[in-house]
Design a protein around this motif. Structure first.
Motif, PDB file in Angstrom:
ATOM      1  N   GLU A 133       0.864  -1.172   0.000  1.00 53.86           N
ATOM      2  CA  GLU A 133       0.000   0.000   0.000  1.00 53.86           C
ATOM      3  C   GLU A 133       0.907   1.231   0.000  1.00 53.86           C
ATOM      4  OE1 GLU A 133      -2.670  -0.370   3.402  1.00 53.86           O
ATOM      5  OE2 GLU A 133      -2.655  -2.552   3.101  1.00 53.86           O
ATOM      6  N   PRO A 134       1.535   1.522  -1.171  1.00 51.59           N
ATOM      7  CA  PRO A 134       2.486   2.630  -1.235  1.00 51.59           C
ATOM      8  C   PRO A 134       1.829   3.955  -0.882  1.00 51.59           C
ATOM      9  CG  PRO A 134       2.392   1.429  -3.336  1.00 51.59           C
ATOM     10  CD  PRO A 134       1.328   0.881  -2.451  1.00 51.59           C
ATOM     11  N   PRO A 135       2.474   4.847  -0.206  1.00 49.69           N
ATOM     12  CA  PRO A 135       3.802   4.734   0.397  1.00 49.69           C
ATOM     13  C   PRO A 135       3.754   4.454   1.898  1.00 49.69           C
ATOM     14  CG  PRO A 135       3.204   7.033   0.340  1.00 49.69           C
ATOM     15  CD  PRO A 135       2.020   6.243  -0.191  1.00 49.69           C
ATOM     16  N   TYR A 136       2.758   3.721   2.346  1.00 49.49           N
ATOM     17  CA  TYR A 136       2.579   3.590   3.792  1.00 49.49           C
ATOM     18  C   TYR A 136       2.790   2.198   4.376  1.00 49.49           C
ATOM     19  CZ  TYR A 136       0.600   8.176   3.109  1.00 49.49           C
ATOM     20  OH  TYR A 136       0.422   9.484   2.756  1.00 49.49           O
ATOM     21  N   ARG A 137       2.635   1.141   3.563  1.00 42.36           N
ATOM     22  CA  ARG A 137       2.701  -0.192   4.151  1.00 42.36           C
ATOM     23  C   ARG A 137       3.146  -1.224   3.121  1.00 42.36           C
ATOM     24  NH1 ARG A 137      -0.689  -4.603   4.342  1.00 42.36           N
ATOM     25  NH2 ARG A 137      -0.374  -5.919   6.156  1.00 42.36           N
ATOM     26  N   ASN A 168       7.556   8.361  10.686  1.00 46.02           N
ATOM     27  CA  ASN A 168       7.858   7.345  11.700  1.00 46.02           C
ATOM     28  C   ASN A 168       7.849   6.004  10.988  1.00 46.02           C
ATOM     29  OD1 ASN A 168       8.087   9.053  13.924  1.00 46.02           O
ATOM     30  ND2 ASN A 168       5.865   9.117  14.159  1.00 46.02           N
ATOM     31  N   LEU A 169       8.987   5.333  11.015  1.00 41.24           N
ATOM     32  CA  LEU A 169       9.160   4.039  10.374  1.00 41.24           C
ATOM     33  C   LEU A 169       9.039   2.953  11.432  1.00 41.24           C
ATOM     34  CD1 LEU A 169      10.445   2.277   7.902  1.00 41.24           C
ATOM     35  CD2 LEU A 169      12.527   2.536   9.223  1.00 41.24           C
ATOM     36  N   MET A 170       8.269   1.902  11.129  1.00 38.96           N
ATOM     37  CA  MET A 170       8.203   0.748  12.016  1.00 38.96           C
ATOM     38  C   MET A 170       8.395  -0.506  11.182  1.00 38.96           C
ATOM     39  SD  MET A 170       5.248  -0.865  14.467  1.00 38.96           S
ATOM     40  CE  MET A 170       4.522  -1.899  13.216  1.00 38.96           C
ATOM     41  N   LEU A 171       9.325  -1.344  11.609  1.00 39.47           N
ATOM     42  CA  LEU A 171       9.523  -2.664  11.008  1.00 39.47           C
ATOM     43  C   LEU A 171       9.087  -3.691  12.037  1.00 39.47           C
ATOM     44  CD1 LEU A 171      13.147  -2.317   9.566  1.00 39.47           C
ATOM     45  CD2 LEU A 171      10.995  -2.019   8.352  1.00 39.47           C
ATOM     46  N   HIS A 172       8.102  -4.490  11.680  1.00 29.49           N
ATOM     47  CA  HIS A 172       7.642  -5.560  12.556  1.00 29.49           C
ATOM     48  C   HIS A 172       8.124  -6.859  11.910  1.00 29.49           C
ATOM     49  CE1 HIS A 172       4.770  -8.432  14.340  1.00 29.49           C
ATOM     50  NE2 HIS A 172       4.921  -7.651  15.387  1.00 29.49           N
ATOM     51  N   MET A 173       9.108  -7.491  12.543  1.00 31.65           N
ATOM     52  CA  MET A 173       9.772  -8.661  11.972  1.00 31.65           C
ATOM     53  C   MET A 173       9.373  -9.913  12.746  1.00 31.65           C
ATOM     54  SD  MET A 173      13.904  -9.158  11.507  1.00 31.65           S
ATOM     55  CE  MET A 173      14.036  -7.736  10.446  1.00 31.65           C
ATOM     56  N   ARG A 174       8.692 -10.833  12.068  1.00 33.28           N
ATOM     57  CA  ARG A 174       8.318 -12.115  12.674  1.00 33.28           C
ATOM     58  C   ARG A 174       9.313 -13.171  12.211  1.00 33.28           C
ATOM     59  NH1 ARG A 174       2.815 -13.153  10.585  1.00 33.28           N
ATOM     60  NH2 ARG A 174       3.115 -11.327   9.310  1.00 33.28           N
ATOM     61  N   LEU A 175      10.065 -13.697  13.168  1.00 32.39           N
ATOM     62  CA  LEU A 175      11.072 -14.712  12.878  1.00 32.39           C
ATOM     63  C   LEU A 175      10.510 -16.084  13.227  1.00 32.39           C
ATOM     64  CD1 LEU A 175      12.983 -12.058  14.257  1.00 32.39           C
ATOM     65  CD2 LEU A 175      14.348 -13.327  12.621  1.00 32.39           C
ATOM     66  N   LEU A 203       5.855  -0.172   8.079  1.00 32.59           N
ATOM     67  CA  LEU A 203       4.835   0.871   8.165  1.00 32.59           C
ATOM     68  C   LEU A 203       5.515   2.236   8.170  1.00 32.59           C
ATOM     69  CD1 LEU A 203       2.645  -0.748  10.959  1.00 32.59           C
ATOM     70  CD2 LEU A 203       2.124  -0.649   8.516  1.00 32.59           C
ATOM     71  N   LEU A 204       5.021   3.136   7.350  1.00 33.84           N
ATOM     72  CA  LEU A 204       5.525   4.506   7.280  1.00 33.84           C
ATOM     73  C   LEU A 204       4.365   5.439   7.605  1.00 33.84           C
ATOM     74  CD1 LEU A 204       7.477   4.227   3.901  1.00 33.84           C
ATOM     75  CD2 LEU A 204       8.381   3.913   6.205  1.00 33.84           C
TER      76      LEU A 204
END
Length: 157
Positions: free
Chosen positions: A83-87, A117-124, A108-109
């Motif tokens: 969903e440019p430029p936000y997700r 505000n940048l958020m990276l949610h990383m599921r390992l 997420l931007l």
């Protein structure tokens, strides 16, 4: 602002950082193959030597870094949602040389006060993989890259 890293649940990491540019510019720098190599470096002495990044749903990601001895680090993945430029939601695998288990990353931007505000949610895959990534310098490497990203954003490209 420095990168913040927090553990979430049994195997996830959440990275947050403020960038002094609007989301459309951050998205462009974050997804453009021509720009990625200018800020997303590998370990010291490992410049990006190949960049393929199609930020559309179903798009492929293929990034490579090489050292002077000809060794190659490869990251491959697919964009699941965009969903440019936000997700963006994507899957990535590191090849060292065999492919690692998949990591699922939501980027997420959010625009705030003239910046992002940048958020990276990383599921390992599990807590052991999460802890191994942290012990291997993931947070420090991300911060180094984001410092270079900030410099690139300040130039207007």
């Amino acid at each position: 602002m420095l990168l913040r890293c927090t553990k979430e649940g049994g195997s996830a990491l959440v990275f947050t950082r403020r960038l002094d540019a609007l989301p459309d510019r951050v998205w462009q720098a974050y997804t453009s193959p021509a720009l990625l190599g200018r800020w997303m470096m590998g370990p010291p002495g490992w410049p990006m030597t190949r960049a393929q990044f199609d930020p559309r749903m179903g798009g492929l990601i293929h990034l490579e870094w090489s050292d002077r001895m000809g060794q190659v680090l490869t990251l491959t993945g697919e964009v699941l949602e965009a969903e440019p430029p936000y997700r963006m939601l994507h899957v990535e695998r590191m090849h060292v040389p065999e492919a690692s288990p998949e990591n699922v990353i939501e980027t997420l931007l959010a625009e705030e006060a003239g910046g992002t505000n940048l958020m990276l949610h990383m599921r390992l895959p599990d807590a052991a993989a999460r802890d191994e990534m942290l012990a291997g310098g993931l947070a420090e490497g991300l911060e180094d890259s984001f410092v270079r990203l900030e410099s690139l954003l300040a130039t207007g490209f």
